[in-house]
Design an enzyme around this catalytic site. Structure first.
Site, PDB file in Angstrom:
ATOM      1  N   ASP A  81      -7.694  -1.143   5.290  1.00 30.13           N
ATOM      2  CA  ASP A  81      -8.607  -1.742   6.261  1.00 30.13           C
ATOM      3  C   ASP A  81      -9.977  -1.073   6.230  1.00 30.13           C
ATOM      4  O   ASP A  81     -11.013  -1.735   6.185  1.00 30.13           O
ATOM      5  CB  ASP A  81      -8.014  -1.651   7.676  1.00 30.13           C
ATOM      6  CG  ASP A  81      -6.709  -2.419   7.792  1.00 30.13           C
ATOM      7  OD1 ASP A  81      -6.328  -3.101   6.814  1.00 30.13           O
ATOM      8  OD2 ASP A  81      -6.071  -2.332   8.851  1.00 30.13           O
ATOM      9  N   ASP A  94       0.825  -1.221   0.000  1.00 35.84           N
ATOM     10  CA  ASP A  94       0.000   0.000   0.000  1.00 35.84           C
ATOM     11  C   ASP A  94       0.853   1.263   0.000  1.00 35.84           C
ATOM     12  O   ASP A  94       0.626   2.174  -0.800  1.00 35.84           O
ATOM     13  CB  ASP A  94      -1.011  -0.002   1.160  1.00 35.84           C
ATOM     14  CG  ASP A  94      -0.385  -0.260   2.528  1.00 35.84           C
ATOM     15  OD1 ASP A  94       0.823  -0.564   2.601  1.00 35.84           O
ATOM     16  OD2 ASP A  94      -1.115  -0.162   3.530  1.00 35.84           O
ATOM     17  N   SER A 142     -10.325  -2.325  14.669  1.00 31.93           N
ATOM     18  CA  SER A 142     -10.404  -0.861  14.806  1.00 31.93           C
ATOM     19  C   SER A 142     -11.045  -0.228  13.574  1.00 31.93           C
ATOM     20  O   SER A 142     -11.878   0.676  13.692  1.00 31.93           O
ATOM     21  CB  SER A 142      -9.021  -0.259  15.066  1.00 31.93           C
ATOM     22  OG  SER A 142      -8.123  -0.603  14.037  1.00 31.93           O
TER      23      SER A 142
END
Length: 381
Positions: free
Chosen positions: A169, A35, A125
């Protein structure tokens, strides 16, 4: 996930019911440490999620209750109102990031819980951030685009938690679709869905239940290695801005000018870019054997070139190979956490039994096993 306990706790604390929202955790099939190199990741949302019941209160205060922890928090919506508890800072951060983008929001009451396993690299999270970003956008009719909701979660991590994470995420949590993985280009933010419906195979995470204290400093060092390789290549090839723009031939041209370590790190990343594209092509053809082979290649690269594996993860990977598991690799940043395994149905029970007994015998710990089903992203329940 059963929402009965959330509902009853909400009624006990606040009276009138609210609305339920959910966002899932995620896996990443392949594309690790790519990423921040401007390349591709290949995540999917999972069937484990955060769920929150939320009701607007007409005040300027948030009252929140974390059911899994049995803790409550109350806070205002100005910068100086930041709560002490780290879990509450995620919710506060999402509120603040929405406000920074011009979103007009007020106070609300909430109870939330989740079944995303902590510490297994499935990103609980991000699931929490995405749940509240999606819910507040929906309840206040803010009209924020889904990509911006993902960025709100990411900015919450950066500005209120102190974690300089990428976008993967939160993106996977918001954009997930059942039976599909998503190839995200981290440079252009373009994405496309690919079918993931492995008939006769299952996806299994094996949690090593170890976390080695290396991760953040080692992560930063690897980013620096990648940047050093890019800087050397860019002197000859100014069009190269990230490692994803580079080829092995370009890397070999500068081999004498960079450290051996930087060379190894960069060669892993350039190889991983190719592997993600190969897996997309294989999935479109329903060729899961090639997918598995590429997963093993990624593990080898992460272990020997990027050096972010650890003895326990290598043990689980070697065992998978020995028992004929189709594909296996360390998932996530490394230094502990999980392996992700693509397993034929008929091998599943034997692999779980062998992994459990052999890992216990060697390390004196019991690994955890999580079946993964690729599922939908953020939504109102």
């Amino acid at each position: 996930m059963d929402t009965t306990q959330i509902r009853s706790k909400f009624a006990e604390l606040y009276g009138e019911p609210g609305i339920l929202f959910t966002s899932p955790g995620r896996i990443n099939l392949i594309g690790e440490h790519t990423d921040y190199n401007g390349a591709f990741v290949f995540p999917g949302a999972v069937d484990k999620a955060m769920v929150a019941e939320i009701r607007l209160s007409g005040t300027d205060r948030v009252r929140a209750y974390a059911l899994d922890l049995g803790e409550s928090a109350e806070f205002g919506l100005r910068e100086e109102d930041a709560p002490e508890q780290s879990w509450a800072r995620y919710i506060f951060g999402v509120c603040r990031e929405i406000q920074k983008r011009g979103g007009k929001i007020g106070g609300f009451d909430t109870v939330f819980a989740g079944d995303v396993p902590l510490g297994a690299g499935m990103s609980s999270s991000a699931a929490l951030e995405s749940t509240f970003a999606f819910a507040l956008n929906d309840l206040y009719h803010l009209g924020i685009e889904k990509m911006e909701l993902a960025k709100i979660g990411q900015a919450t991590e950066h500005n209120y938690i102190g974690v300089k994470c990428g976008i993967m995420d939160q993106f996977a949590s918001v954009f997930g679709q059942a039976g599909k993985l998503i190839r995200l280009d981290c440079k252009s933010m373009e994405y496309e869905y690919h079918p993931f419906d492995p008939k006769g195979y299952r996806l299994l995470l094996v949690d090593s239940v170890v976390k080695h204290e290396l991760a953040s400093s080692a992560y930063n060092k690897r980013r620096e290695s990648c940047e050093a390789a890019v800087a050397a290549i860019a002197k000859r090839h100014p069009e190269v801005k990230f490692l994803r723009d580079a080829s092995f031939a370009m890397l070999d041209e500068v081999k004498a000018e960079i450290s051996e370590e930087d060379y190894k790190r960069a060669s892993y990343v350039i190889g991983e870019v190719d592997r993600v594209l190969a897996v997309c092509e294989a999935l479109d053809k329903g060729d899961y054997e090639t997918v598995g082979q590429k997963m093993y290649e990624t593990h080898h690269g992460m272990s020997k070139l990027y050096e972010v594996s650890c003895e326990e993860l290598d043990f689980l990977n070697d065992l998978a190979k020995e028992l004929g598991v189709t594909g296996s690799r360390v998932m996530g940043g490394g230094f502990g956490g999980c392996t992700i395994n693509l397993i034929k149905d008929e091998l599943y029970d034997r692999f779980v039994a062998e992994a459990k007994s052999r890992y216990e015998a060697k390390y004196g710990r019991t690994p955890k096993f999580y079946d993964v089903v690729i599922s939908d992203g953020s939504r109102r329940l």
